[in-house]
Scaffold this motif. Structure first.
Motif, PDB file in Angstrom:
ATOM      1  N   GLY A   9      27.346 -26.051  -2.096  1.00 15.25           N
ATOM      2  CA  GLY A   9      26.521 -26.098  -3.300  1.00 15.25           C
ATOM      3  C   GLY A   9      26.453 -24.782  -4.032  1.00 15.25           C
ATOM      4  O   GLY A   9      26.246 -24.753  -5.255  1.00 15.25           O
ATOM      5  N   SER A  10      26.641 -23.664  -3.304  1.00 12.87           N
ATOM      6  CA  SER A  10      26.604 -22.354  -3.948  1.00 12.87           C
ATOM      7  C   SER A  10      27.793 -22.133  -4.870  1.00 12.87           C
ATOM      8  O   SER A  10      27.835 -21.150  -5.606  1.00 12.87           O
ATOM      9  CB  SER A  10      26.557 -21.237  -2.897  1.00 12.87           C
ATOM     10  N   GLY A  11      28.753 -23.056  -4.836  1.00 12.98           N
ATOM     11  CA  GLY A  11      29.852 -22.967  -5.783  1.00 12.98           C
ATOM     12  C   GLY A  11      29.376 -23.008  -7.221  1.00 12.98           C
ATOM     13  O   GLY A  11      30.005 -22.421  -8.106  1.00 12.98           O
ATOM     14  N   GLY A  12      28.248 -23.698  -7.461  1.00  7.21           N
ATOM     15  CA  GLY A  12      27.694 -23.719  -8.804  1.00  7.21           C
ATOM     16  C   GLY A  12      27.275 -22.334  -9.269  1.00  7.21           C
ATOM     17  O   GLY A  12      27.592 -21.912 -10.394  1.00  7.21           O
ATOM     18  N   ILE A  13      26.557 -21.619  -8.409  1.00  2.00           N
ATOM     19  CA  ILE A  13      26.135 -20.262  -8.760  1.00  2.00           C
ATOM     20  C   ILE A  13      27.347 -19.346  -8.876  1.00  2.00           C
ATOM     21  O   ILE A  13      27.431 -18.508  -9.780  1.00  2.00           O
ATOM     22  CB  ILE A  13      25.149 -19.714  -7.708  1.00  2.00           C
ATOM     23  N   PHE A  14      28.309 -19.513  -7.954  1.00  2.00           N
ATOM     24  CA  PHE A  14      29.505 -18.677  -8.008  1.00  2.00           C
ATOM     25  C   PHE A  14      30.287 -18.948  -9.287  1.00  2.00           C
ATOM     26  O   PHE A  14      30.897 -18.033  -9.861  1.00  2.00           O
ATOM     27  CB  PHE A  14      30.388 -18.944  -6.785  1.00  2.00           C
ATOM     28  N   GLY A  15      30.285 -20.196  -9.749  1.00  2.00           N
ATOM     29  CA  GLY A  15      30.955 -20.514 -11.005  1.00  2.00           C
ATOM     30  C   GLY A  15      30.346 -19.777 -12.170  1.00  2.00           C
ATOM     31  O   GLY A  15      31.062 -19.261 -13.039  1.00  2.00           O
ATOM     32  N   ALA A  16      29.007 -19.702 -12.194  1.00  2.00           N
ATOM     33  CA  ALA A  16      28.339 -18.931 -13.250  1.00  2.00           C
ATOM     34  C   ALA A  16      28.645 -17.448 -13.113  1.00  2.00           C
ATOM     35  O   ALA A  16      28.913 -16.758 -14.106  1.00  2.00           O
ATOM     36  CB  ALA A  16      26.831 -19.174 -13.195  1.00  2.00           C
ATOM     37  N   LEU A  17      28.620 -16.961 -11.858  1.00  2.00           N
ATOM     38  CA  LEU A  17      28.919 -15.551 -11.597  1.00  2.00           C
ATOM     39  C   LEU A  17      30.312 -15.182 -12.077  1.00  2.00           C
ATOM     40  O   LEU A  17      30.514 -14.133 -12.707  1.00  2.00           O
ATOM     41  CB  LEU A  17      28.795 -15.294 -10.093  1.00  2.00           C
ATOM     42  N   LEU A  18      31.288 -16.034 -11.815  1.00  2.00           N
ATOM     43  CA  LEU A  18      32.666 -15.743 -12.175  1.00  2.00           C
ATOM     44  C   LEU A  18      32.921 -15.945 -13.661  1.00  2.00           C
ATOM     45  O   LEU A  18      33.631 -15.160 -14.300  1.00  2.00           O
ATOM     46  CB  LEU A  18      33.602 -16.640 -11.355  1.00  2.00           C
ATOM     47  N   THR A  19      32.319 -16.982 -14.225  1.00  2.00           N
ATOM     48  CA  THR A  19      32.641 -17.372 -15.594  1.00  2.00           C
ATOM     49  C   THR A  19      32.026 -16.453 -16.637  1.00  2.00           C
ATOM     50  O   THR A  19      32.650 -16.175 -17.671  1.00  2.00           O
ATOM     51  CB  THR A  19      32.183 -18.819 -15.845  1.00  2.00           C
ATOM     52  N   LEU A  20      30.817 -15.970 -16.399  1.00  2.00           N
ATOM     53  CA  LEU A  20      30.129 -15.182 -17.433  1.00  2.00           C
ATOM     54  C   LEU A  20      30.911 -13.921 -17.827  1.00  2.00           C
ATOM     55  O   LEU A  20      31.190 -13.718 -19.007  1.00  2.00           O
ATOM     56  CB  LEU A  20      28.709 -14.852 -16.976  1.00  2.00           C
ATOM     57  N   PRO A  21      31.302 -13.046 -16.873  1.00  2.00           N
ATOM     58  CA  PRO A  21      32.092 -11.876 -17.294  1.00  2.00           C
ATOM     59  C   PRO A  21      33.510 -12.237 -17.707  1.00  2.00           C
ATOM     60  O   PRO A  21      34.078 -11.614 -18.610  1.00  2.00           O
ATOM     61  CB  PRO A  21      32.082 -10.976 -16.060  1.00  2.00           C
ATOM     62  N   LEU A  22      34.097 -13.245 -17.044  1.00  2.00           N
ATOM     63  CA  LEU A  22      35.463 -13.633 -17.378  1.00  2.00           C
ATOM     64  C   LEU A  22      35.540 -14.198 -18.792  1.00  2.00           C
ATOM     65  O   LEU A  22      36.493 -13.929 -19.532  1.00  2.00           O
ATOM     66  CB  LEU A  22      35.964 -14.662 -16.362  1.00  2.00           C
ATOM     67  N   THR A  23      34.527 -14.971 -19.176  1.00  2.00           N
ATOM     68  CA  THR A  23      34.492 -15.514 -20.530  1.00  2.00           C
ATOM     69  C   THR A  23      34.405 -14.404 -21.562  1.00  2.00           C
ATOM     70  O   THR A  23      35.077 -14.442 -22.604  1.00  2.00           O
ATOM     71  CB  THR A  23      33.297 -16.468 -20.682  1.00  2.00           C
ATOM     72  N   SER A  24      33.596 -13.406 -21.288  1.00  2.00           N
ATOM     73  CA  SER A  24      33.486 -12.271 -22.208  1.00  2.00           C
ATOM     74  C   SER A  24      34.830 -11.574 -22.385  1.00  2.00           C
ATOM     75  O   SER A  24      35.232 -11.245 -23.509  1.00  2.00           O
ATOM     76  CB  SER A  24      32.451 -11.268 -21.684  1.00  2.00           C
ATOM     77  N   PHE A  25      35.518 -11.350 -21.274  1.00  2.00           N
ATOM     78  CA  PHE A  25      36.826 -10.674 -21.339  1.00  2.00           C
ATOM     79  C   PHE A  25      37.834 -11.504 -22.134  1.00  2.00           C
ATOM     80  O   PHE A  25      38.574 -10.979 -22.979  1.00  2.00           O
ATOM     81  CB  PHE A  25      37.331 -10.421 -19.912  1.00  2.00           C
ATOM     82  N   ILE A  26      37.864 -12.811 -21.864  1.00  2.00           N
ATOM     83  CA  ILE A  26      38.811 -13.676 -22.560  1.00  2.00           C
ATOM     84  C   ILE A  26      38.503 -13.728 -24.053  1.00  2.00           C
ATOM     85  O   ILE A  26      39.417 -13.705 -24.894  1.00  2.00           O
ATOM     86  CB  ILE A  26      38.798 -15.085 -21.945  1.00  2.00           C
ATOM     87  N   CYS A  27      37.221 -13.782 -24.391  1.00  2.00           N
ATOM     88  CA  CYS A  27      36.838 -13.823 -25.805  1.00  2.00           C
ATOM     89  C   CYS A  27      37.362 -12.598 -26.552  1.00  2.00           C
ATOM     90  O   CYS A  27      37.837 -12.696 -27.689  1.00  2.00           O
ATOM     91  CB  CYS A  27      35.320 -13.907 -25.947  1.00  2.00           C
ATOM     92  N   GLU A  28      37.243 -11.444 -25.940  1.00  2.00           N
ATOM     93  CA  GLU A  28      37.637 -10.208 -26.613  1.00  2.00           C
ATOM     94  C   GLU A  28      39.149 -10.001 -26.635  1.00  2.00           C
ATOM     95  O   GLU A  28      39.673  -9.365 -27.541  1.00  2.00           O
ATOM     96  CB  GLU A  28      36.964  -9.012 -25.935  1.00  2.00           C
ATOM     97  N   THR A  29      39.858 -10.544 -25.638  1.00  2.00           N
ATOM     98  CA  THR A  29      41.301 -10.297 -25.567  1.00  2.00           C
ATOM     99  C   THR A  29      42.127 -11.429 -26.171  1.00  2.00           C
ATOM    100  O   THR A  29      43.140 -11.183 -26.831  1.00  2.00           O
ATOM    101  CB  THR A  29      41.730 -10.082 -24.112  1.00  2.00           C
ATOM    102  N   LEU A  30      41.700 -12.679 -25.946  1.00  2.00           N
ATOM    103  CA  LEU A  30      42.483 -13.826 -26.394  1.00  2.00           C
ATOM    104  C   LEU A  30      41.781 -14.664 -27.459  1.00  2.00           C
ATOM    105  O   LEU A  30      42.412 -15.525 -28.069  1.00  2.00           O
ATOM    106  CB  LEU A  30      42.834 -14.725 -25.195  1.00  2.00           C
ATOM    107  N   GLY A  31      40.484 -14.407 -27.648  1.00  2.00           N
ATOM    108  CA  GLY A  31      39.706 -15.232 -28.567  1.00  2.00           C
ATOM    109  C   GLY A  31      38.978 -16.335 -27.823  1.00  2.00           C
ATOM    110  O   GLY A  31      39.457 -16.832 -26.789  1.00  2.00           O
TER     111      GLY A  31
END
Length: 510
Positions: free
Chosen positions: A207-229
């Motif tokens: 079940g902690s995969g849900g929290i880990f998904g938020a942990l991984l996605t939040l910074p990764l999304t920021s990086f992708i937004c700035e580099t790839l849009g």
């Protein structure tokens, strides 16, 4: 009442708070590389992907609306906004840039709130039927197709945004429709796979995969937004979900009986320790007994209140970091993810500790669930209130938000898995029912936050955090008073009743 000293491999006894199952006398098959552990890892990765698909819009929204020019800070005590100064010694904001061609939309806070809450309108539609069907047929196919469907829909998110907020709202609601079967399916799967003395650790880890998904996605999304849009966020996340589905369908089975790669020792251990509760519930369920069950209502109320606090933080942290503390997108993603690191670690650890407390008979199942739920709801409420009074302090705000989400991870060994204690066979269906009520929080919390913070003032955000803290505290009190960790009479099979009568007879004789 004193407990018998015999070793048992069956489910917990009924209405005997002081007697919990002992460690089985037979050697437990190794957990390393076992089928049940492999299932937990795959489920963890699946929920990681799902929550990545769920929260990527939260960070991408900052790029999609591109609020990089907030009103200037003011020192006037009469200002209604009470805006915070920009971070850094020179109070300048670096902002962020996207590749040319990334669309930018002019959506106000109310529109953003509706878009962030849209997923739950579809989510509500499939929770109960999904849990009912998963309990009858088995949960693996429902879980696999739920993730695959969400991933496929995520791939067309940029197109829906281009067509307008109404189209994006409809798409997110449809994603919620496909996700509604996921959590009831996981509960149904573990009802057939998790031995009673391993439930806490297996379920809290997966079940902690849900929290880990938020942990991984939040910074990764920021990086992708700035580099790839920002459109690339949805293409990559959707593709990851499709890849996961291939492994899931190839490697999992509904129960130990049908698994092709499980050892004979592990199969016998799981089947014997779970007993008759490891079977499907058929087409009928005892609805009248469920409706009048106070322990069940304690779980439902507890999950409603816990979800309100969780989704307030999940949906509002990035907006608070951006609009109040003025962090740029890259810093926003990293700092917004920081709370989920602690939450992921504590949720996994809480499952191990809970199993040890039960296995060593330090506390009963009932007391263990109450302790972890109280800690997982009261402490986050306290830290949310602290956020209200640290003003514009960036350090203290990040610290208290991190502590709030971290301590909330204790609920994974409490209210979130309590259904499998009181009614294992019906746990998928009942989780669908409880999440139907609890998901109202997921839909309403971001909408309420949008209306309360339409002027982006500290006062508005204080109301958001106070509301979440009050709701969580009320739920913790109600759950602590009325919850139970015992198998309920209405959830028993004929075999369970026979075993319960034998235990009572032996107890009276000793």
């Amino acid at each position: 009442m004193s407990c018998s000293t015999e070793s048992i491999d069956t489910a917990p006894p009924v209405d005997e708070d002081d007697c919990e199952p002992l460690v089985p006398s037979k050697t437990v098959p190794p957990r390393c590389c076992s089928a049940r552990l492999n299932l937990a890892v795959l489920m963890f990765l699946g929920l990681t992907v799902v929550y990545g698909l769920r929260v990527n819009l939260n960070v991408a929204m900052v790029a999609m609306v591109n609020n990089t020019n907030p009103p200037p800070a003011t020192n006037s005590s009469n200002s209604s906004k009470h805006m915070c100064p920009l971070p850094g010694t020179n109070h300048t904001r670096t902002g962020f840039s996207q590749p040319d061609g990334a669309p930018v939309y002019s959506w106000d806070t109310e529109t953003q709130g509706w878009l962030l809450g849209a997923l739950f309108f579809g989510y509500l539609c499939t929770l109960i039927p999904g849990g009912y069907l998963a309990g009858h047929y088995g949960g693996t196919k429902f879980l696999g197709f739920g993730v695959l469907g969400t991933a496929a829909l995520t791939l067309v998110t940029p197109l829906a945004a281009q067509w307008g907020p109404s189209w994006l709202f409809a798409l997110r609601a449809l994603e919620g429709f496909t996700q509604g079967v996921l959590h009831p399916s996981t509960m149904t799967i573990w009802a057939r796979w998790a031995p009673p003395l391993e439930r806490s650790r297996l379920m809290s880890f997966s079940g902690s995969g849900g929290i880990f998904g938020a942990l991984l996605t939040l910074p990764l999304t920021s990086f992708i937004c700035e580099t790839l849009g920002w459109p690339a966020v949805f293409y990559l996340c959707g593709g990851a979900g499709c890849v996961w589905a291939v492994f899931w369908f190839a490697l999992v089975s509904d129960d130990p009986h049908t698994h092709k790669r499980i050892s004979k020792e592990e199969r016998e251990y799981i089947i014997k320790s779970i007993g008759p509760q490891g079977k499907g519930h058929g087409w009928t369920v005892p609805l009248r007994s469920m409706v009048t069950s106070l322990p069940l209502w304690a779980i439902i109320i507890g999950q409603i209140c816990a979800n309100w606090g969780f989704y307030t933080l999940l949906n509002s942290t990035t907006a608070y970091m951006s609009n109040i503390l003025h962090y740029d997108l890259e810093s926003n993603g990293i700092l917004s993810a920081l709370p989920y690191l602690g939450g992921w670690l504590l949720s996994s650890l809480s499952g191990v500790v809970a199993d040890l407390l039960i296995e060593r008979r330090v506390f009963s199942v009932t007391v263990t669930r109450k302790i972890f739920t109280a800690l997982g709801m009261m402490l986050p409420s306290l830290f949310l209130v602290c956020v209200c009074y640290v003003g514009c302090s960036h350090i203290w705000t990040v610290l208290f938000l991190t502590l709030s989400t971290t301590t909330g991870g204790a609920c994974y060994a409490g209210v979130y898995m309590n259904l499998i204690d009181i009614a294992p066979r019906y746990s998928g269906f009942l989780l669908g029912v409880s999440l139907t009520f609890a998901s109202i929080s997921g839909a309403v919390a971001p909408i309420a936050a949008g209306y309360l913070t339409e002027d982006d003032s500290l006062d508005g955000w204080r109301r958001v955090f106070w509301l979440a803290a009050g709701i969580q505290t009320s739920g913790a009190v109600f759950y602590t008073i009325f919850s139970s960790g015992n198998l309920q009479k209405w959830a028993m099979t004929d075999e369970d009743r026979g075993e319960a009568e034998k235990r009572r007879t032996r107890s009276m004789c000793t």
